[in-house]
Design an enzyme around this catalytic site. Structure first.
Site, short mmCIF file in Angstrom:
data_model
loop_
_atom_site.label_atom_id
_atom_site.label_comp_id
_atom_site.label_asym_id
_atom_site.label_seq_id
_atom_site.Cartn_x
_atom_site.Cartn_y
_atom_site.Cartn_z
N LEU A 101 5.76 2.69 -11.01
CA LEU A 101 6.19 3.55 -9.89
C LEU A 101 6.46 4.99 -10.34
O LEU A 101 6.94 5.23 -11.44
CB LEU A 101 7.47 2.96 -9.27
CG LEU A 101 7.35 1.52 -8.78
CD1 LEU A 101 8.67 1.07 -8.16
CD2 LEU A 101 6.22 1.37 -7.77
N HIS A 102 6.15 5.91 -9.45
CA HIS A 102 6.42 7.33 -9.69
C HIS A 102 6.99 7.92 -8.40
O HIS A 102 7.21 7.18 -7.42
CB HIS A 102 5.14 8.05 -10.13
CG HIS A 102 3.96 7.78 -9.25
ND1 HIS A 102 3.91 8.17 -7.94
CD2 HIS A 102 2.79 7.12 -9.49
CE1 HIS A 102 2.76 7.81 -7.41
NE2 HIS A 102 2.06 7.14 -8.33
N HIS A 108 5.53 6.88 -5.05
CA HIS A 108 5.97 5.59 -4.50
C HIS A 108 7.38 5.72 -3.92
O HIS A 108 7.69 5.15 -2.87
CB HIS A 108 6.02 4.52 -5.60
CG HIS A 108 4.70 4.16 -6.18
ND1 HIS A 108 4.33 4.50 -7.46
CD2 HIS A 108 3.65 3.48 -5.66
CE1 HIS A 108 3.12 4.03 -7.71
NE2 HIS A 108 2.68 3.42 -6.64
N GLY A 163 0.48 5.50 1.07
CA GLY A 163 0.22 6.91 0.78
C GLY A 163 -1.15 7.33 1.27
O GLY A 163 -2.12 6.57 1.20
N LYS A 173 -2.89 9.40 -0.20
CA LYS A 173 -3.75 9.67 -1.37
C LYS A 173 -4.93 8.71 -1.38
O LYS A 173 -6.04 9.07 -1.70
CB LYS A 173 -2.96 9.55 -2.67
CG LYS A 173 -3.71 10.16 -3.82
CD LYS A 173 -3.21 9.68 -5.13
CE LYS A 173 -4.38 9.18 -5.93
NZ LYS A 173 -4.29 7.85 -6.38
N ASP A 174 -4.66 7.46 -1.02
CA ASP A 174 -5.73 6.47 -0.90
C ASP A 174 -6.13 6.42 0.58
O ASP A 174 -5.86 5.44 1.28
CB ASP A 174 -5.23 5.10 -1.39
CG ASP A 174 -4.87 5.14 -2.86
OD1 ASP A 174 -5.78 5.30 -3.68
OD2 ASP A 174 -3.68 5.05 -3.19
N GLN A 184 -8.43 3.65 1.82
CA GLN A 184 -7.66 2.40 1.83
C GLN A 184 -6.76 2.32 3.07
O GLN A 184 -6.65 1.26 3.71
CB GLN A 184 -6.81 2.33 0.56
CG GLN A 184 -5.68 1.29 0.62
CD GLN A 184 -4.94 1.16 -0.69
OE1 GLN A 184 -5.45 0.58 -1.62
NE2 GLN A 184 -3.71 1.67 -0.77
O1 PAF Z 1 -2.37 1.27 -3.23
C1 PAF Z 1 -2.05 0.30 -3.94
O2 PAF Z 1 -1.17 0.39 -4.80
C2 PAF Z 1 -2.78 -1.02 -3.76
O3 PAF Z 1 -4.11 -0.82 -3.46
C3 PAF Z 1 -2.09 -1.94 -2.73
C4 PAF Z 1 -2.11 -1.34 -1.34
C5 PAF Z 1 -0.66 -2.21 -3.15
C6 PAF Z 1 -2.85 -3.29 -2.65
O4 PAF Z 1 -2.87 -3.91 -3.89
#
Ligand code: PAF
Length: 282
Positions: free
Chosen positions: A33-34, A37, A147, A149-150, A153
């Site tokens: 974690l940073h 997060h 986030g 950032k992704d 996702q």
């Molecule tokens: O972004 C992340 O850290 C991962 O892709 C997640 C969403 C926890 C799924 O493993």
């Protein structure tokens, strides 16, 4: 904060937590974690009475030649940070608990998974959709924070939630950055000192490209220039620099609606990604 690894214990702890009727917010993570997060945790705290954070390095979202085995794991210091941030439960299952039938991606990611990281990392988003669907099934949060950032996702998760008609609100939080602009990422610790300096070229190239698009420049030419700039800074290979619709994630060749400018490239052995919102001027 309770650190829980067992499904039965998780169910009991969640029932006790929900007894006061307060909402539960979840922040799924892979640990290491940073401050990025912790900003997600703070946002979760603002939105619900109780916060559950998961730490699970999900094997189904890593390709065969990716960094699963060296992905940073430091649960002790992660737990200290989460405890100090008033998190109620740290859900930290092992692979067998998460995947009793073996680690396989069983949820197919939707259309947002097409192209970009979906091409560079085949199967990655199926793994993300699978694990997040399982985490939601286990914790049943009212809200979950991710986030930006992704960004791809985030859209994949929104589509998964809509397709499965899950009753969880998905919140995206703007990317947290170091003072020099580099997006915070657990993978930044892989960078050597020299690479860390060179990495600044990524947010800078994106910032300049975004401004050039807003100023009316040709999108294809600007993307090509951004890639050249990354190559000059030592990024190799450059997976993509691309403009996508901010909501549908459809490719765009003109900035005529709210968009997202995204790039991914490798610096040494570290793959970095970043993105910025690009809103056309009226
Ligand atoms: O972004 C992340 O850290 C991962 O892709 C997640 C969403 C926890 C799924 O493993």
């Amino acid at each position: 904060m309770q650190i829980i690894r067992d499904r039965g214990e998780l169910d009991a702890a969640l029932e006790a937590l929900r007894a006061d009727g307060g909402a539960v917010a979840m922040v799924p993570t892979m640990g290491a974690l940073h401050a990025g997060h912790m900003a997600l945790v703070e946002e979760a705290r603002r939105r619900a009475a109780h916060v559950v954070v998961s730490i699970f390095v999900n094997p189904t979202q890593f390709g065969a030649n990716e960094d699963l085995s060296r992905y940073p794991r430091r649960e002790g210091s992660d737990a200290q940070m989460l405890g100090a941030a008033d998190v109620a439960i740290l859900w930290a299952p092992d692979v067998d608990t998460m995947y009793p039938n073996g680690p396989e991606a069983s949820v197919k990611a939707g259309s947002a998974a097409q192209g970009l990281d979906g091409d560079s990392r085949p199967g990655h988003f199926d793994g993300v959709a699978t694990v997040v669907a399982r985490l939601f099934e286990q914790v049943k949060p009212d809200v979950a924070v991710f986030g930006e950032k992704d960004y791809q996702q985030l859209l994949v998760i929104r589509q998964m939630v809509a397709a499965r008609k899950l009753k969880v609100e998905i919140v995206g939080l703007p990317t947290q950055r170091d003072a020099d602009g580099l997006a915070l990422s657990s993978r930044n610790i892989y960078l050597t000192d020299e690479e860390r300096l060179a990495a600044r070229a990524l947010p800078r190239a994106l910032g300049e490209a975004a401004q050039a698009m807003i100023d009316g420049g040709d999108v294809a030419e600007i993307l090509a220039r951004a890639e050249e700039r990354l190559a000059a800074a030592g990024f190799d290979p450059i997976d993509y620099a691309a403009l996508r619709d901010a909501e549908t994630f459809a490719p765009m060749d003109r900035l005529d609606r709210p968009a997202r400018l995204l790039a991914a490239a490798k610096l040494g052995s570290t793959r970095l990604i970043d993105n910025l919102p690009v809103i056309p001027s009226i």
